[in-house]
Design an enzyme around this catalytic site. Sequence first.
Site, PDB file in Angstrom:
ATOM      1  N   HIS A  18       0.856  -1.205   0.000  1.00  0.00           N
ATOM      2  CA  HIS A  18       0.000   0.000   0.000  1.00  0.00           C
ATOM      3  C   HIS A  18       0.886   1.246   0.000  1.00  0.00           C
ATOM      4  O   HIS A  18       1.433   1.631   1.034  1.00  0.00           O
ATOM      5  CB  HIS A  18      -0.913   0.009   1.233  1.00  0.00           C
ATOM      6  CG  HIS A  18      -1.947   1.090   1.180  1.00  0.00           C
ATOM      7  ND1 HIS A  18      -3.290   0.837   1.350  1.00  0.00           N
ATOM      8  CD2 HIS A  18      -1.856   2.431   0.958  1.00  0.00           C
ATOM      9  CE1 HIS A  18      -3.970   1.961   1.239  1.00  0.00           C
ATOM     10  NE2 HIS A  18      -3.108   2.953   1.003  1.00  0.00           N
ATOM     11  N   HIS A  20       1.467   5.384  -1.695  1.00  0.00           N
ATOM     12  CA  HIS A  20       1.097   6.562  -2.509  1.00  0.00           C
ATOM     13  C   HIS A  20       2.386   7.175  -3.035  1.00  0.00           C
ATOM     14  O   HIS A  20       3.205   7.649  -2.244  1.00  0.00           O
ATOM     15  CB  HIS A  20       0.358   7.602  -1.658  1.00  0.00           C
ATOM     16  CG  HIS A  20      -0.934   7.090  -1.106  1.00  0.00           C
ATOM     17  ND1 HIS A  20      -2.138   7.278  -1.747  1.00  0.00           N
ATOM     18  CD2 HIS A  20      -1.215   6.377   0.012  1.00  0.00           C
ATOM     19  CE1 HIS A  20      -3.105   6.708  -1.039  1.00  0.00           C
ATOM     20  NE2 HIS A  20      -2.568   6.148   0.024  1.00  0.00           N
ATOM     21  N   LYS A 104      -9.285  -0.291  -6.201  1.00  0.00           N
ATOM     22  CA  LYS A 104      -9.372   0.343  -4.881  1.00  0.00           C
ATOM     23  C   LYS A 104     -10.708   1.020  -4.693  1.00  0.00           C
ATOM     24  O   LYS A 104     -11.145   1.816  -5.540  1.00  0.00           O
ATOM     25  CB  LYS A 104      -8.235   1.385  -4.760  1.00  0.00           C
ATOM     26  CG  LYS A 104      -8.219   2.173  -3.455  1.00  0.00           C
ATOM     27  CD  LYS A 104      -7.721   1.354  -2.291  1.00  0.00           C
ATOM     28  CE  LYS A 104      -7.928   2.063  -0.944  1.00  0.00           C
ATOM     29  NZ  LYS A 104      -6.856   2.979  -0.601  1.00  0.00           N
ATOM     30  N   HIS A 141     -10.643   1.146   1.387  1.00  0.00           N
ATOM     31  CA  HIS A 141     -10.444   2.147   2.442  1.00  0.00           C
ATOM     32  C   HIS A 141     -11.686   2.020   3.314  1.00  0.00           C
ATOM     33  O   HIS A 141     -12.762   2.466   2.937  1.00  0.00           O
ATOM     34  CB  HIS A 141     -10.316   3.556   1.851  1.00  0.00           C
ATOM     35  CG  HIS A 141     -10.084   4.597   2.913  1.00  0.00           C
ATOM     36  ND1 HIS A 141      -8.892   5.252   3.075  1.00  0.00           N
ATOM     37  CD2 HIS A 141     -10.892   5.056   3.902  1.00  0.00           C
ATOM     38  CE1 HIS A 141      -8.971   6.076   4.112  1.00  0.00           C
ATOM     39  NE2 HIS A 141     -10.187   5.981   4.627  1.00  0.00           N
ATOM     40  N   HIS A 179      -4.936  -0.741   5.635  1.00  0.00           N
ATOM     41  CA  HIS A 179      -4.517   0.042   6.809  1.00  0.00           C
ATOM     42  C   HIS A 179      -5.505  -0.053   7.974  1.00  0.00           C
ATOM     43  O   HIS A 179      -6.074   0.946   8.402  1.00  0.00           O
ATOM     44  CB  HIS A 179      -4.254   1.506   6.445  1.00  0.00           C
ATOM     45  CG  HIS A 179      -5.245   2.151   5.520  1.00  0.00           C
ATOM     46  ND1 HIS A 179      -6.593   2.151   5.758  1.00  0.00           N
ATOM     47  CD2 HIS A 179      -5.076   2.829   4.353  1.00  0.00           C
ATOM     48  CE1 HIS A 179      -7.211   2.800   4.788  1.00  0.00           C
ATOM     49  NE2 HIS A 179      -6.307   3.218   3.923  1.00  0.00           N
ATOM     50  N   LEU A 224      -5.411   9.132   7.729  1.00  0.00           N
ATOM     51  CA  LEU A 224      -6.725   8.491   7.719  1.00  0.00           C
ATOM     52  C   LEU A 224      -6.585   7.051   7.255  1.00  0.00           C
ATOM     53  O   LEU A 224      -5.886   6.819   6.266  1.00  0.00           O
ATOM     54  CB  LEU A 224      -7.689   9.256   6.805  1.00  0.00           C
ATOM     55  CG  LEU A 224      -8.133  10.611   7.355  1.00  0.00           C
ATOM     56  CD1 LEU A 224      -8.873  11.401   6.298  1.00  0.00           C
ATOM     57  CD2 LEU A 224      -9.005  10.426   8.599  1.00  0.00           C
ATOM     58  N   ASP A 252       1.184   2.484   3.618  1.00  0.00           N
ATOM     59  CA  ASP A 252       0.336   3.651   3.350  1.00  0.00           C
ATOM     60  C   ASP A 252       1.162   4.936   3.383  1.00  0.00           C
ATOM     61  O   ASP A 252       0.666   5.983   3.783  1.00  0.00           O
ATOM     62  CB  ASP A 252      -0.840   3.733   4.338  1.00  0.00           C
ATOM     63  CG  ASP A 252      -1.917   4.696   3.857  1.00  0.00           C
ATOM     64  OD1 ASP A 252      -1.933   5.041   2.659  1.00  0.00           O
ATOM     65  OD2 ASP A 252      -2.746   5.108   4.686  1.00  0.00           O
TER      66      ASP A 252
HETATM   67  O1  DOR Z   1      -3.758   9.464   5.475  1.00  0.00           O
HETATM   68  C1  DOR Z   1      -4.049   9.163   4.326  1.00  0.00           C
HETATM   69  N1  DOR Z   1      -3.426   9.724   3.274  1.00  0.00           N
HETATM   70  N2  DOR Z   1      -5.001   8.260   4.118  1.00  0.00           N
HETATM   71  C2  DOR Z   1      -5.462   7.992   2.897  1.00  0.00           C
HETATM   72  O2  DOR Z   1      -6.357   7.185   2.787  1.00  0.00           O
HETATM   73  C3  DOR Z   1      -4.951   8.708   1.726  1.00  0.00           C
HETATM   74  C4  DOR Z   1      -3.624   9.226   1.949  1.00  0.00           C
HETATM   75  C5  DOR Z   1      -3.175  10.234   0.911  1.00  0.00           C
HETATM   76  O3  DOR Z   1      -3.368   9.984  -0.274  1.00  0.00           O
HETATM   77  O4  DOR Z   1      -2.605  11.253   1.309  1.00  0.00           O
HETATM   78 ZN    ZN Z   2      -3.560   4.943   1.398  1.00  0.00          ZN
END
Ligand code: DOR
Ligand code: ZN
Length: 353
Positions: A18, A20, A104, A141, A179, A224, A252
């Site tokens: 997971h 980004h 997702k 999520h 997460h 989150l 995450d």
């Molecule tokens: O804290 C988070 N940041 N939770 C998410 O689900 C998305 C992520 C983000 O893309 O910044």
């Molecule tokens: Zn995420």
Amino acid sequence: METSRVLTQLLTQPDDWHVHLRDGAMLRQVAKYTARQFGRAIIMPNLTPPVTTVAAATAYRERILAATHDYPDFQPLMTAYLTDNIGGIELKTGYDEGVFTAAKLYPMNATTNSAAGVSDIKAIYPVLEVMQQIGMPLLVHGEIVSQDVDIFDREAAFIETILAPLLLNMPDLRVVFEHITTRDAVDFVTAGGSNIAATITLHHLQINRSDMLTGGIKPHLYCLPVAKREIHRQALRKAAISGNHRFFLGTDTAPHAIEDKESACGCAGIFSASHALENYAQVFDEENALDKFEAFASLNGPAFYRLPVNIRQIRLVRTEQQIPQTIGSGELSISPYRAGETIAWQFQGVTPT
Ligand code: DOR
Ligand code: ZN
């Protein structure tokens, strides 16, 4: 008495299920931190605009490969962003062609760049049925978005109102509950069948909500789903070290520029990629469970995704290091997770093949 504090762990190279990575300059800034440690990573599709087509995922994958050219063995695994209007054919085509590894589900407005997410899960049941049929994993999520549900209860409410009914309807759908942050989620996954698994971030293993909110508000610990109370953190630690192969590593890691975090309306997301394996190792070490670390980090994820485990090994050594205050430069500077703190382990690289 222990005579030496130096301990070396060699393990099968882990994957991060997971991640980004963003796009453009931020992608070029952060991608190397994931690629230097992990064999593969599941790439989140919440760009602007989101990755909803095979063509967009193919192009994004090319940009990631360009940004990680120093680590040519690194494999980004792409995901599709589910919207109210996404078609089953697009998903199936992408899955069959090996472009999409999974799809997702962001409930609409649940988190960063989720405005195009799903407003009513029932509306996409036909698409989820296609996924069930072809065995394509659904990554969720797991938070309800409603003014009526307290932010600390949103994961538990999601299980009750969305996830449990979904799995009753589609008992063979393969689901990764992403997460997870609560004992409720641990219990739900533990009680589930072989088609339901969960990722656990390192920050949810290390911090609770008091860490975020005492001694001054800590915007860099805000993410989150938000960190919960201590009993939940303890349940997550127990799950991670349990040896249950349906729990695995997913950081995450979610970079945001410092000024977007230190703001009157700060963004959710913790950038943990830079020292991810070290922090996970520390958790397993503290729990006297280093013998369970390889399963969690390197074996359980591939088993669930039906992929081979990585061939190469990595080396982790128990020796202290300090995490830098910032990473990156200029207006894209990031404050890494645990900036300035001393941690107990060091990642020392991947063994050459
Ligand atoms: O804290 C988070 N940041 N939770 C998410 O689900 C998305 C992520 C983000 O893309 O910044
Ligand atoms: Zn995420």
